[in-house]
Design a protein around this motif. Structure first.
Motif, short mmCIF file in Angstrom:
data_model
loop_
_atom_site.label_atom_id
_atom_site.label_comp_id
_atom_site.label_asym_id
_atom_site.label_seq_id
_atom_site.Cartn_x
_atom_site.Cartn_y
_atom_site.Cartn_z
N VAL A 1 -9.78 9.09 1.19
CA VAL A 1 -11.13 10.11 1.16
C VAL A 1 -10.33 11.03 0.33
CG1 VAL A 1 -12.33 11.80 2.32
CG2 VAL A 1 -11.70 9.58 3.62
N ASP A 2 -11.22 11.43 -0.46
CA ASP A 2 -10.96 12.41 -1.47
C ASP A 2 -12.17 13.08 -2.39
OD1 ASP A 2 -9.52 14.35 -2.54
OD2 ASP A 2 -7.84 12.90 -3.82
N LYS A 3 -11.85 14.00 -3.08
CA LYS A 3 -13.05 14.29 -4.12
C LYS A 3 -13.09 13.17 -5.18
CE LYS A 3 -12.26 19.16 -3.05
NZ LYS A 3 -11.49 20.14 -3.04
N ASN A 4 -14.55 12.77 -5.43
CA ASN A 4 -14.78 11.73 -6.46
C ASN A 4 -13.97 10.38 -6.33
OD1 ASN A 4 -16.14 13.84 -8.05
ND2 ASN A 4 -14.14 14.50 -8.83
N VAL A 5 -13.87 9.99 -5.16
CA VAL A 5 -13.60 8.74 -4.89
C VAL A 5 -14.91 7.84 -5.19
CG1 VAL A 5 -12.73 6.98 -3.26
CG2 VAL A 5 -11.69 9.15 -3.17
N ARG A 6 -14.68 6.34 -5.82
CA ARG A 6 -15.89 5.70 -6.18
C ARG A 6 -15.64 4.19 -5.78
NH1 ARG A 6 -15.81 8.01 -12.07
NH2 ARG A 6 -13.72 7.46 -11.62
N LEU A 7 -16.54 3.44 -5.88
CA LEU A 7 -16.51 2.09 -5.51
C LEU A 7 -15.63 1.48 -6.49
CD1 LEU A 7 -17.73 0.07 -3.43
CD2 LEU A 7 -19.76 -0.51 -5.05
N PHE B 1 0.81 -1.35 -0.05
CA PHE B 1 0.18 -0.10 -0.08
C PHE B 1 0.98 1.42 -0.08
CE2 PHE B 1 -3.30 -2.89 0.99
CZ PHE B 1 -4.34 -2.49 0.21
N ILE B 2 2.00 1.38 0.70
CA ILE B 2 2.96 2.23 0.48
C ILE B 2 3.23 2.64 -1.05
CG2 ILE B 2 5.08 3.24 0.83
CD1 ILE B 2 4.76 1.90 3.85
N GLY B 3 3.53 1.58 -1.51
CA GLY B 3 3.61 1.64 -3.13
C GLY B 3 2.61 2.22 -3.94
N LEU B 4 1.24 2.26 -3.28
CA LEU B 4 0.36 2.68 -3.98
C LEU B 4 0.07 4.18 -3.50
CD1 LEU B 4 -2.27 -0.30 -3.91
CD2 LEU B 4 -1.05 0.60 -5.98
N GLY B 5 0.84 4.82 -2.67
CA GLY B 5 0.63 6.09 -2.24
C GLY B 5 0.10 6.18 -1.10
N PHE B 6 -0.18 5.09 -0.08
CA PHE B 6 -0.82 5.21 1.24
C PHE B 6 0.38 5.48 2.20
CE2 PHE B 6 -4.08 3.30 -1.14
CZ PHE B 6 -5.22 3.61 -0.54
N VAL C 1 -8.27 -1.01 -6.33
CA VAL C 1 -7.15 -1.16 -5.56
C VAL C 1 -7.04 -2.30 -4.71
CG1 VAL C 1 -6.31 -0.10 -3.09
CG2 VAL C 1 -6.99 1.67 -4.99
N LEU C 2 -8.06 -2.93 -4.46
CA LEU C 2 -8.08 -4.16 -3.50
C LEU C 2 -7.90 -5.44 -4.54
CD1 LEU C 2 -11.04 -3.96 -1.11
CD2 LEU C 2 -8.70 -3.58 -0.74
N THR C 3 -8.05 -5.13 -6.07
CA THR C 3 -7.55 -6.16 -7.00
C THR C 3 -6.15 -5.99 -7.19
OG1 THR C 3 -9.72 -5.73 -8.16
CG2 THR C 3 -8.10 -6.85 -9.41
N VAL C 4 -5.75 -5.10 -7.37
CA VAL C 4 -4.08 -4.97 -7.27
C VAL C 4 -3.40 -5.80 -6.15
CG1 VAL C 4 -2.08 -3.30 -7.11
CG2 VAL C 4 -3.97 -2.74 -8.71
N PHE C 5 -4.13 -5.29 -5.06
CA PHE C 5 -3.60 -5.82 -3.61
C PHE C 5 -3.50 -7.36 -3.81
CE2 PHE C 5 -5.72 -7.43 0.20
CZ PHE C 5 -4.57 -7.65 1.15
N VAL C 6 -4.84 -7.92 -4.09
CA VAL C 6 -4.94 -9.25 -4.13
C VAL C 6 -4.03 -10.09 -4.85
CG1 VAL C 6 -6.57 -11.16 -4.81
CG2 VAL C 6 -7.46 -9.46 -3.35
N LYS D 1 -5.11 9.15 2.82
CA LYS D 1 -4.61 8.00 2.12
C LYS D 1 -3.85 7.29 3.14
CE LYS D 1 -3.83 6.85 -2.54
NZ LYS D 1 -3.03 7.10 -3.74
N VAL D 2 -4.50 6.48 4.12
CA VAL D 2 -3.81 5.75 5.21
C VAL D 2 -4.14 4.25 5.09
CG1 VAL D 2 -3.19 7.56 6.84
CG2 VAL D 2 -5.35 6.43 6.89
N ILE D 3 -3.06 3.49 5.63
CA ILE D 3 -3.26 2.19 6.12
C ILE D 3 -2.93 2.19 7.69
CG2 ILE D 3 -3.39 0.81 4.09
CD1 ILE D 3 -0.62 -0.21 5.16
N CYS D 4 -3.78 1.42 8.53
CA CYS D 4 -3.46 1.39 9.98
C CYS D 4 -3.50 -0.10 10.47
CB CYS D 4 -4.74 1.91 10.61
SG CYS D 4 -5.46 3.36 9.90
N PRO D 5 -2.32 -0.62 10.71
CA PRO D 5 -2.37 -1.81 11.18
C PRO D 5 -2.37 -1.93 12.72
CG PRO D 5 -0.18 -1.18 10.47
CD PRO D 5 -1.01 -0.07 10.35
N GLY D 6 -2.64 -3.00 13.63
CA GLY D 6 -2.62 -3.16 14.86
C GLY D 6 -3.54 -4.04 15.40
N LYS D 7 -3.12 -4.07 16.75
CA LYS D 7 -3.88 -5.56 17.68
C LYS D 7 -5.16 -4.76 17.65
CE LYS D 7 0.02 -7.15 19.90
NZ LYS D 7 1.08 -6.15 20.54
#
Ligand code: FA5
Length: 344
Positions: A218-224, A121-126, A230-235, A189-195
């Protein structure tokens, strides 16, 4: 008297020469130079000698004493050196012996997965955000559109410390905290890992303490469709290019619409097998478009901003990735399990 001194000298020097132990030298010293020894006796009896003899014999006795002492010192140094050499030889280390193997630890498989997801996700700008594990009811529930007595609170059975403080049940409170910190200005644009902690009964797929990784954009014009992209790239990066994904409608109070994401079974490729319970698909995370109420409560105008969020359990992802059949293996610290993940 002179002869007697001469004889004592050669007797003592011979004894010194023959000595093999340091303790023998000590005995020789006592015998010849001690208070009750012959030289001391001669010196004590000087008064009985004639005036002429006295200085001559005195001088000679002193010379003999000095010669014996010098021989003792020299022999002492030689024997001491021999003793040190013998000790060094006895205690010598054989550097050619094979070493004892060091039991090296390795990174826990769970953290390897967390790191892999973070890097991706850091590679995707998060960027990575963190929040407290001991959380307030407000951030864990209310700020996520779960007011007090909301029935959906039952979806996550909680460990409360006081009425208002609990162990967080998911990483979603970090979403709310992060958005608040942005003061209504995107993009976020964040990811939050934790217990996280839930009053779930431990079994093969559930643990009362586990980890989650939250994602928020969260941004202007973010869509489903952005979420799906993004999740397809991740998977595909995590599980392989030939994995398919699908979104299924679901319910979370903090997202609207809400979905669960499945990946095509890596074992059977989608034709059906025991791993995917013959459905061809395996669920890996929950997600959705951030609910307007959540945006509003965190200071963002839902007329201007939209966003997606997702939450996944690294334990379950690592189970799928490594073929682990019981989540409890991650926490029981059995070295036979952990050693399998050693980096080579
Ligand atoms: C949530 O916790 C949501 N906060 C996720 C989310 C975030 C949805 C943002 C929408 C937007 P859920 O309760 O389904 O959702 O948990 C998410 C993941 O945590 C599950 O897919 C599962 O992998 C993992 N999980 C849940 N309960 C346990 C448990 N007891 N033991 C191990 N993993 C668990």
């Amino acid at each position: 008297m002179k002869d007697k001194l001469q004889a004592l000298k050669s007797e003592a020097l011979q004894a010194i020469q023959q000595a093999e132990q340091l303790s023998q030298l000590q005995d020789i010293k006592v015998t010849y130079l001690g208070k009750k020894g012959p030289i001391t006796e001669i010196l004590r009896g000087m008064g009985k000698l004639s005036k002429e003899e006295r200085p001559v014999i005195g001088q000679m006795a002193n010379d003999v004493r000095e010669a014996i002492q010098a021989a003792l010192d020299e022999k002492h140094a030689t024997l001491e050196q021999a003793r040190i050499e013998e000790q060094l030889a006895e205690q010598a280390i054989d550097v050619t012996l094979p070493g004892r193997p060091v039991n090296q630890g390795s990174q826990h498989p769970l953290f390897t997965v967390i790191e892999e997801v973070e890097d991706l996700f850091i590679g995707l700008g998060f960027s990575v955000a963190e929040g407290p594990e001991v959380e307030t009811d407000y951030y864990n529930f209310e700020a996520l559109n779960l007011p007090k007595n909301h029935p959906a609170r039952d979806m996550q059975d909680s460990f409360y410390l006081t009425e208002e403080i609990l162990l967080r049940t998911h990483t979603s409170p970090v979403q709310a905290r992060t958005m608040e910190a942005y003061n209504g200005q995107g993009p976020v644009k964040v990811i939050c890992p934790g217990k996280v902690y839930r009053r779930d009964t431990d079994d093969a797929t559930h643990s009362h303490q586990f980890t989650q990784i939250e994602g928020l954009y969260v941004d202007k014009n973010v869509r489903l469709s952005d979420l799906k992209g993004v999740l397809t790239v991740f998977v595909k990066q995590l599980f392989g290019e030939d994995r398919d994904v699908r979104l299924r409608q679901h319910y979370f109070p903090f997202t609207e619409p809400s979905v669960e994401m499945d990946i095509s079974c890596f074992k059977c490729g989608g034709s059906g097998c025991p791993v995917c319970k013959h459905s061809g698909w395996i669920e890996i995370l929950g997600a959705g478009m951030v609910h307007p109420n959540v945006l509003r409560m965190s200071g963002f105008d839902p007329e201007v901003y939209t966003g997606f969020a997702f939450g996944m359990g690294p334990e379950r992802i690592a189970m799928l990735k490594y073929g682990v059949d019981d989540i409890r293996h991650y926490y029981t610290n059995d070295q036979r399990f952990l050693k399998q993940f050693k980096r080579v």
